[in-house]
Enzyme design. Structure first.
Site, PDB file in Angstrom:
ATOM      1  N   ASP A  93      16.625  43.119  -4.693  1.00 35.99           N
ATOM      2  CA  ASP A  93      16.700  41.792  -4.076  1.00 35.99           C
ATOM      3  C   ASP A  93      15.271  41.318  -3.756  1.00 35.99           C
ATOM      4  O   ASP A  93      14.499  42.045  -3.119  1.00 35.99           O
ATOM      5  CB  ASP A  93      17.524  41.933  -2.781  1.00 35.99           C
ATOM      6  CG  ASP A  93      17.927  40.610  -2.174  1.00 35.99           C
ATOM      7  OD1 ASP A  93      17.983  39.606  -2.900  1.00 35.99           O
ATOM      8  OD2 ASP A  93      18.220  40.595  -0.952  1.00 35.99           O
ATOM      9  N   SER A 225      25.417  33.474   3.986  1.00 40.84           N
ATOM     10  CA  SER A 225      26.255  33.913   5.101  1.00 40.84           C
ATOM     11  C   SER A 225      26.841  32.695   5.811  1.00 40.84           C
ATOM     12  O   SER A 225      26.215  31.628   5.856  1.00 40.84           O
ATOM     13  CB  SER A 225      25.430  34.754   6.088  1.00 40.84           C
ATOM     14  OG  SER A 225      25.349  36.083   5.612  1.00 40.84           O
TER      15      SER A 225
HETATM   16  O1  G3H Z   1      16.910  38.170   1.647  1.00 41.39           O
HETATM   17  C1  G3H Z   1      16.950  38.718   2.742  1.00 41.39           C
HETATM   18  C2  G3H Z   1      17.915  39.828   2.963  1.00 41.39           C
HETATM   19  O2  G3H Z   1      18.827  39.479   3.976  1.00 41.39           O
HETATM   20  C3  G3H Z   1      17.243  41.141   3.238  1.00 41.39           C
HETATM   21  O3  G3H Z   1      16.475  41.121   4.383  1.00 41.39           O
HETATM   22  O4  G3H Z   1      14.324  42.423   4.099  1.00 41.39           O
HETATM   23  O5  G3H Z   1      15.467  42.238   6.311  1.00 41.39           O
HETATM   24  O6  G3H Z   1      16.437  43.632   4.480  1.00 41.39           O
HETATM   25  P1  G3H Z   1      15.614  42.421   4.830  1.00 41.39           P
HETATM   26  P1  13P Z   2      22.036  35.708   4.326  1.00 37.28           P
HETATM   27  O1  13P Z   2      20.924  35.927   5.297  1.00 37.28           O
HETATM   28  O2  13P Z   2      22.574  34.319   4.440  1.00 37.28           O
HETATM   29  O3  13P Z   2      23.102  36.717   4.443  1.00 37.28           O
HETATM   30  O4  13P Z   2      21.421  35.821   2.839  1.00 37.28           O
HETATM   31  C1  13P Z   2      21.192  37.064   2.245  1.00 37.28           C
HETATM   32  C2  13P Z   2      20.393  36.980   0.993  1.00 37.28           C
HETATM   33  O5  13P Z   2      20.189  35.949   0.406  1.00 37.28           O
HETATM   34  C3  13P Z   2      19.862  38.244   0.454  1.00 37.28           C
HETATM   35  O6  13P Z   2      19.038  38.030  -0.643  1.00 37.28           O
HETATM   36 ZN    ZN Z   3      17.911  36.210  -0.605  1.00 40.15          ZN
END
Ligand code: G3H
Ligand code: 13P
Ligand code: ZN
Length: 320
Positions: A93, A225
């Site tokens: 991601d 979300s």
């Molecule tokens: O794109 C954002 C996702 O919710 C992941 O966030 O880097 O805090 O795991 P994180």
């Molecule tokens: P949310 O913060 O809306 O759950 O999005 C998650 C996301 O896009 C992870 O790449």
């Molecule tokens: Zn994202």
């Protein structure tokens, strides 16, 4: 070099083809620990849904990329043990460099995102194309991004929405060779997506314009979300402070999933479900100190949330 194929994982190609044709989206749930992985797999096995397990840079820092990869390998076996072997994708991601994408491809990821959206257009094209060339040699699929989301994209910060320009998508897709495209149509990361009193709306009109330019091409929505208000209420009633947390209404996501949107990213709602469950237990049973007694219920609550998403938002149930 560890190929994802040896781990029993799949890339997104067939999944997206079927999702676009069938008018549903594949869930992309972030995971950082065992309980999240268990909840995702249990929910998707019980609803017979394919799933994308996604690993952010925050997750790699927190849990270690290698451990997460072995957990995804374990997830393949776990699904079989639960009685239904669903297709599982292991996806990076918000990858931000060629080197990171390469290292994930070489260690068993079946799909990567190269997020060059914060670069000038030509640099985004060049970086994305370089990742695609390497990934495709290994039969790994690639997600690119055009336009930026408000809020925090891992380490990439932007404080305003820059919607994806429909006029750019065809050129970007052709020149980079990406397998899917993440677009910015008003979604954003985190639990505070809209100001109180404003209309929580995404730009489905821009999505429709984009679809006209690249008919049938797989589209991805980040920041999807919905920030369930019952969870926010529990958090606030048990000592939390999340006033005015607002997400994307689920009906809007459902309607996007019926179009060429074939991957919907959900992370924050899972965080809310776990936090609400744990806060409730700590408030009601202050003497509890066995992590299984609060992480277990948090996992169950997460699983219910994911089942709800699969059936009522994404429509990917019975598609595995
Ligand atoms: O794109 C954002 C996702 O919710 C992941 O966030 O880097 O805090 O795991 P994180
Ligand atoms: P949310 O913060 O809306 O759950 O999005 C998650 C996301 O896009 C992870 O790449
Ligand atoms: Zn994202």
């Amino acid at each position: 070099m560890v190929s994802y194929k040896e781990l029993g994982l799949v890339n997104t190609k067939e999944l997206f083809k079927k999702a676009v044709a069938g008018g549903y989206a594949i869930p992309a749930f972030n995971f950082n620990n065992m309980e999240q992985m268990q909840a995702i797999i249990q929910a998707c096995v019980e609803t017979k849904s394919p799933v994308i397990l996604q690993v952010s840079s925050g997750a790699r820092k927190y849990a270690n990329q290698t451990l997460l990869r072995y957990m995804a390998q374990g997830a393949v076996e776990y699904a079989k043990e639960l009685g239904y072997p669903i297709p599982i994708v292991l996806h990076l991601d918000h990858g931000d460099t060629f080197e990171l994408c390469k290292s994930c491809i070489e260690t068993g990821f079946s799909s990567v995102m190269i997020d060059g959206s914060h670069h000038p257009y030509e640099e985004n094209v060049a970086l994305t194309k370089k990742v695609v060339e390497f990934a495709h040699k290994n039969d790994v699929t690639v997600e690119g991004e055009l336009g930026t989301l408000a809020g925090v994209e891992d380490d990439v910060k932007s404080d305003k929405h820059v919607f994806t320009q429909p006029s750019e998508v065809e050129d970007f897709v052709k020149r980079t060779g990406v397998d899917s495209l993440a677009i910015a149509i008003g979604t954003s990361h985190g639990a505070f997506k809209f100001k109180k009193g404003t209309d929580p709306k995404i730009r489905l009109d821009i999505l429709a314009e984009i679809e006209k330019k690249i008919p049938g091409f797989p589209i991805v929505l980040h920041g999807s979300s919905s920030v369930p208000q019952n969870l926010v209420k529990i958090i606030n009633e048990t000592g939390g402070k999340m006033a005015d947390a607002i997400g994307i209404p689920e009906e809007q996501l459902r309607s996007a999933a019926k179009s060429a949107v074939c991957k919907i990213n959900i992370d924050s709602d899972g965080r809310l479900a776990m936090t609400a469950a744990i806060r409730k237990i700590f408030k009601e049973s202050p003497g509890e100190f066995d992590p299984r007694k609060y992480l277990g219920p948090a996992r169950d609550s997460l699983k219910e949330l994911y089942k709800h998403k699969v059936v009522n938002v994404l429509g990917s149930n019975n598609k595995a």
